[in-house]
Design an enzyme around this catalytic site. Structure first.
Site, PDB file in Angstrom:
ATOM      1  N   ASP A   1       0.834  -1.204   0.000  1.00 28.48           N
ATOM      2  CA  ASP A   1       0.000   0.000   0.000  1.00 28.48           C
ATOM      3  C   ASP A   1       0.872   1.259   0.000  1.00 28.48           C
ATOM      4  OD1 ASP A   1      -2.652  -0.842  -0.101  1.00 28.48           O
ATOM      5  OD2 ASP A   1      -2.801  -1.121   2.055  1.00 28.48           O
ATOM      6  N   ILE A   2       1.860   1.284   0.874  1.00 23.76           N
ATOM      7  CA  ILE A   2       2.709   2.469   1.001  1.00 23.76           C
ATOM      8  C   ILE A   2       3.475   2.726  -0.295  1.00 23.76           C
ATOM      9  CG2 ILE A   2       4.749   3.378   2.191  1.00 23.76           C
ATOM     10  CD1 ILE A   2       3.663   1.937   4.728  1.00 23.76           C
TER      11      ILE A   2
END
Length: 398
Positions: A180-181
């Site tokens: 996600d990051i």
């Protein structure tokens, strides 16, 4: 507003982590980021607790730690995009924005008349960035994805964790939602590149970012190790697949990370552990040989390091300029003098708690300095203000 993007407005239709992470990066850089949230409900992560931020009386608020980690510096506007009024409001916002971020399921915004073609017809200079699990096309394009499953599907868990047969062996996910990051990072880079191109062409662009693509891309050296050798990378615990010695080693009162990166550093390392002859041993003199003969080298190192305390080794390796470090807990990280000097942890004003701690952007600029004045917003905190700028009434949000 300050920062290099103070002239940019972002319409953030995303929620959870990947899209909001991109939006927070842009907000940190000075952009005005308008976070559109579902009326009365908001971003899913608002409820992803405990823990929740405490108010001034020590009671839980509705602001989860997860939500607070990824929405700093934004304005929250409640909109019902399923209503005609809400759709009109999104179009009015898009007409005055530079970037749209969204992570709806493929085709959802098109059904509401808010897809990239719809919004770019209103604003041809608009950069429209879609973030999904699998991209806008392909056999899995319609599938929902979360970081954990993409870490698995993207190969990351196959190279993370202790080998089978060792204590704790088996695949492991990374301790933060790394896909996600990194997807948020790639999305931020992509829209900034599209902004730069817009300066030349005068036209906006459509950006398609897929979590599985990102997970594949960040296999990095592990991917190339496979592609050039034909071998399948395996879990090695904390051992680096290409450079040695790099591992976690037991010392008398804990553990230390050693990260020797080249032959010169290994010479200094050998001196520091009182065995300078290792640097002249044909089995260990070069990195190529150290990787090949790691079993015997690892045993020698373990025997030496376990004889002294962590502080001793940190001091002597520091003197010899051998890269090393303690394994800090999260509180210990914030107590690190270097982290404190860099002011990575700041206190931001908050309407419910008085103040909220925030881990700020690591980017530093000399001329366009970043400021961190605005906390993650309350649900709908800025609805009236933002709609007023557009000449709309609160009823326009649907």
């Amino acid at each position: 507003m300050t920062g290099p993007l103070k002239h940019i407005r972002v319409l953030d239709l995303s929620r959870i982590m990947a899209g909001p992470w991109a939006g927070q990066i842009l907000a940190d850089l000075g952009a005005e980021v308008i976070k559109v949230e579902r009326a009365g409900v908001g971003d899913d992560t608002r409820k992803w607790g405990p823990p929740y931020l405490k108010d001034k009386d020590g009671k839980d608020t509705a602001e989860s730690g997860y939500y607070l980690s990824v929405n700093r510096g934004k304005k929250s506007v409640e909109v019902d995009i399923a209503s005609a009024d809400g759709q009109a409001t999104i179009k009015a916002l898009a007409a005055k924005s530079d970037i749209v971020l969204e992570n709806f399921k493929v085709g959802t915004l098109d059904r509401y008349g808010l897809g990239p073609d719809d919004l770019k017809a209103i604003n041809p200079r608009l950069i429209f960035c879609s973030i999904t699990g699998f991209g806008q096309d392909g056999p899995k394009a319609q599938d929902v994805a979360y970081d954990f499953m993409i870490q698995a599907m993207g190969g990351l868990m196959s190279v993370t964790g202790a080998p089978d047969g060792e204590p704790g062996g088996g695949p492991q996910k990374v301790g933060v939602p790394i896909v996600d990051i990194m997807t948020g990072m790639y999305a931020a880079i992509a829209v900034l590149a599209a902004l730069a191109e817009r300066d030349q062409s005068g036209k906006g662009d459509t950006v398609d970012i897929a979590m599985l693509d990102v997970a594949t891309a960040i296999l990095a050296n592990q991917a190339m190790n496979h592609l050039v050798s034909g071998d399948t990378p395996i879990r090695r615990g904390n051992k680096h697949p290409n450079i040695q010695p790099q591992d976690v080693f037991a010392v008398r009162n804990g553990h230390i990370v050693i990260a020797v990166g080249n032959d010169e550093q290994f010479q200094r390392f050998a001196t520091a552990v009182g065995q300078p002859e290792l640097a002249n041993d044909d089995r260990y003199a070069t990195n190529r040989e150290r990787v090949k003969n790691l079993d015997t080298l690892h045993s020698l190192i373990c025997e030496k390091l376990v004889q002294k305390d962590l502080a001793y080794w940190l001091d002597i390796f520091g003197t010899q300029k051998v890269p090393c470090g303690p394994i800090n807990t999260v509180p210990m990280t914030f107590a690190e003098p270097q982290v404190q000097h860099r002011e990575m942890l700041r206190e931001l004003p908050h309407p419910l708690a008085g103040k909220v701690p925030s881990v700020v952007s690591p980017m530093r600029f000399d001329r366009a300095a970043l400021r961190f004045d605005n906390p993650p917003p309350l649900l709908g905190e800025h609805t009236d203000d933002v709609l007023a700028v557009l000449g709309l009434t609160p009823e326009a949000a649907g």
